[in-house]
Design a protein around this motif. Sequence first.
Motif, PDB file in Angstrom:
ATOM      1  N   GLY A  45      -6.106  -8.960   2.246  1.00 17.01           N
ATOM      2  CA  GLY A  45      -6.363  -8.465   3.441  1.00 17.01           C
ATOM      3  C   GLY A  45      -7.872  -8.652   3.806  1.00 17.01           C
ATOM      4  O   GLY A  45      -8.522  -8.086   4.768  1.00 17.01           O
ATOM      5  N   LYS A  77       0.291   2.779  13.245  1.00 16.82           N
ATOM      6  CA  LYS A  77       0.177   2.384  11.836  1.00 16.82           C
ATOM      7  C   LYS A  77       1.045   1.515  11.317  1.00 16.82           C
ATOM      8  O   LYS A  77       0.788   0.440  10.412  1.00 16.82           O
ATOM      9  CB  LYS A  77       0.201   3.488  10.808  1.00 16.82           C
ATOM     10  N   ASN A  78       2.215   1.543  11.637  1.00 19.89           N
ATOM     11  CA  ASN A  78       3.327   0.231  11.428  1.00 19.89           C
ATOM     12  C   ASN A  78       3.027  -1.088  11.976  1.00 19.89           C
ATOM     13  O   ASN A  78       2.997  -2.042  11.321  1.00 19.89           O
ATOM     14  CB  ASN A  78       4.769   0.889  12.024  1.00 19.89           C
ATOM     15  N   ALA A 119      -0.332  -1.824  13.025  1.00 16.11           N
ATOM     16  CA  ALA A 119      -1.239  -2.504  12.247  1.00 16.11           C
ATOM     17  C   ALA A 119      -1.065  -3.026  10.920  1.00 16.11           C
ATOM     18  O   ALA A 119      -1.401  -4.152  10.545  1.00 16.11           O
ATOM     19  CB  ALA A 119      -2.235  -1.405  12.233  1.00 16.11           C
ATOM     20  N   ASP A 120       0.062  -2.407  10.039  1.00 15.61           N
ATOM     21  CA  ASP A 120       0.326  -2.773   8.527  1.00 15.61           C
ATOM     22  C   ASP A 120       1.184  -4.031   8.973  1.00 15.61           C
ATOM     23  O   ASP A 120       1.043  -4.934   8.165  1.00 15.61           O
ATOM     24  CB  ASP A 120       1.070  -1.874   8.078  1.00 15.61           C
ATOM     25  N   ALA A 121       2.096  -4.082   9.815  1.00 16.75           N
ATOM     26  CA  ALA A 121       2.609  -5.416  10.072  1.00 16.75           C
ATOM     27  C   ALA A 121       1.666  -6.613  10.425  1.00 16.75           C
ATOM     28  O   ALA A 121       2.099  -7.869   9.881  1.00 16.75           O
ATOM     29  CB  ALA A 121       3.652  -5.415  11.125  1.00 16.75           C
ATOM     30  N   GLU A 135      -7.014   1.393  14.713  1.00 16.29           N
ATOM     31  CA  GLU A 135      -6.626   1.437  13.392  1.00 16.29           C
ATOM     32  C   GLU A 135      -6.935   0.008  12.392  1.00 16.29           C
ATOM     33  O   GLU A 135      -7.046   0.376  11.110  1.00 16.29           O
ATOM     34  CB  GLU A 135      -4.976   1.526  13.460  1.00 16.29           C
ATOM     35  N   LEU A 136      -6.875  -0.823  13.190  1.00 15.12           N
ATOM     36  CA  LEU A 136      -7.311  -2.339  12.421  1.00 15.12           C
ATOM     37  C   LEU A 136      -8.913  -2.565  11.976  1.00 15.12           C
ATOM     38  O   LEU A 136      -9.011  -2.934  10.993  1.00 15.12           O
ATOM     39  CB  LEU A 136      -7.075  -3.539  13.325  1.00 15.12           C
ATOM     40  N   LEU A 187      -8.039  -0.419   8.679  1.00 17.61           N
ATOM     41  CA  LEU A 187      -7.126  -0.965   7.767  1.00 17.61           C
ATOM     42  C   LEU A 187      -7.526  -2.634   7.425  1.00 17.61           C
ATOM     43  O   LEU A 187      -7.613  -3.056   6.148  1.00 17.61           O
ATOM     44  CB  LEU A 187      -5.767  -1.007   8.493  1.00 17.61           C
ATOM     45  N   CYS A 188      -7.784  -3.458   8.247  1.00 18.90           N
ATOM     46  CA  CYS A 188      -7.995  -4.784   8.078  1.00 18.90           C
ATOM     47  C   CYS A 188      -9.384  -5.413   9.007  1.00 18.90           C
ATOM     48  O   CYS A 188      -8.648  -5.835  10.191  1.00 18.90           O
ATOM     49  CB  CYS A 188      -6.734  -5.832   8.106  1.00 18.90           C
ATOM     50  N   ARG A 235      -1.195  -6.854   9.462  1.00 22.21           N
ATOM     51  CA  ARG A 235      -1.989  -7.314   8.037  1.00 22.21           C
ATOM     52  C   ARG A 235      -1.239  -8.189   7.378  1.00 22.21           C
ATOM     53  O   ARG A 235      -1.604  -8.889   6.587  1.00 22.21           O
ATOM     54  CB  ARG A 235      -2.420  -5.830   7.352  1.00 22.21           C
ATOM     55  N   ARG A 236       0.066  -7.918   7.050  1.00 22.69           N
ATOM     56  CA  ARG A 236       1.097  -8.455   6.215  1.00 22.69           C
ATOM     57  C   ARG A 236       1.236  -9.918   6.643  1.00 22.69           C
ATOM     58  O   ARG A 236       1.500 -10.842   6.328  1.00 22.69           O
ATOM     59  CB  ARG A 236       2.362  -7.858   6.005  1.00 22.69           C
TER      60      ARG A 236
END
Length: 485
Positions: A246, A231-232, A234-236, A269-270, A273-274, A238-239
Amino acid sequence: MEQKPPFQNPLQKLQDRGTKMDQSSGSCMSKQAEEQKRLQISQYQLRKQLQMLRNMRGEQTSCVSLYIPERKKLYEVVNYLQQEESGAASIKNTQNRKSVQSALSMLRERLKNFNLHKKYPKGMIFFCADSLDSKRLLIEILDPPKAVQSFRYSCNTIFYLDDLEYMLKDQPTYGFVVADGHGYLIATVCGFDIQILQSKQEDLPNKHNKGGQSSLRFSRLCDAARERLVKNIADAMRRCYANENGTQTNLSGIVLCGMSDIKDKVQKELQQLCPCIENKIVASYDVSYSGQAGLKQALQMSTEMLKLDQLFQEMNLLSDFFANFSLETSKVVYGGELTVRALEEGNVKKLILCQDSELQRVTVYNSKTQEETIQYLMPSQVKALQDSISKTSDQEANNKKNQLQVYSQQNINEWIVENISSFSQDLEIVFVSDKTQQGVQFSKSFQGVGAYLKYSLDYSSLHAQEKENDQLEQEYCYDDEEGFI
């Protein structure tokens, strides 16, 4: 009686025609080489100006940036600047008001020197500041690498450089992600420009433990840590890669590298999420290393598929240069002193320069003999030389101080660019970066300066022999007062 024209062999006609074609093709090739050299030098100078502007900060809003497209008439721009100068009178801060008005006035007067009715094919770019480090600054780019698309005026504490940076990106930008059990690294690659956006170390727990807790509980902890890492990552991504919402990314593709199970989970996960980033994943590789070492391995594996021509050509060029050096073929030369000597003798076919080379061309003046010597030193060596000259601890150092002084100091790349017209006309110049493994080796071990020679000549042995001869001359030199020493 009419005279017949002299007989000419048909074969001779073909040979003459071939000679003319060779001459014309040679002239075309020389024009192409000259144009390529001019393009390399202009891009190098533009990147240096961009780096300088990026580090500048003005007082409040005294930095003026102006982008003028081809369709915009200059007299309209002059009138616009005059209106902005009048509007700047409402700025409350006295110093800031004077700085902005002075910068706009200087820029307006400069534009009046141009033909106001002439159209410039790619437009023009200006950067102006009045009180930048107590100096006045005016930089004009009359031939930008790409056409200016829209008119833009900016007055801020820093210069507006986004459009200019976009112009220098002449190749598509790709994203590279290296993820494994030791952490992750997120980077972008555009040509030979590699930027690491985020790097973090997160060690996952091992699958086996000595005891103290049940195997099921330990397995759940390992799975939870792995899911948290996914998750970290995938979130990184996206940012770093997507916009604020997004929903969109400017990347041409994304390469996902690392451990197979983590890569697959990140991709899943992407999807939730994105999705815009997940759709841009064009390749997935298993690499043996993590961090920057894994990134270098991923670049080598994906160079041909993504057609990173500039990066691939740079790596091949430097690899071939290292191979010629190791074989001692006398076809290459490196270092500031030997390379400049080959340049002055007209024996350089292709000159290789590191873009961010710190090598300095230092002129040392001896006041006793009134002679100048040229040395090529790194900044640390220049500082050591200045310290040794300025020492006053003993009498010998004082004498040395009175005799030697650093007369001038200039970056080797800037000196070569300024004196490029005095070298061979068919000289080819290639600027390389220190973003690749080969580039780092070239910058550190070869001083960031090297060349392919037209004719094989061992400059190292020749230079060593000349030094030995100079030492012999110094040992048997003649003094007017004391005779032979």
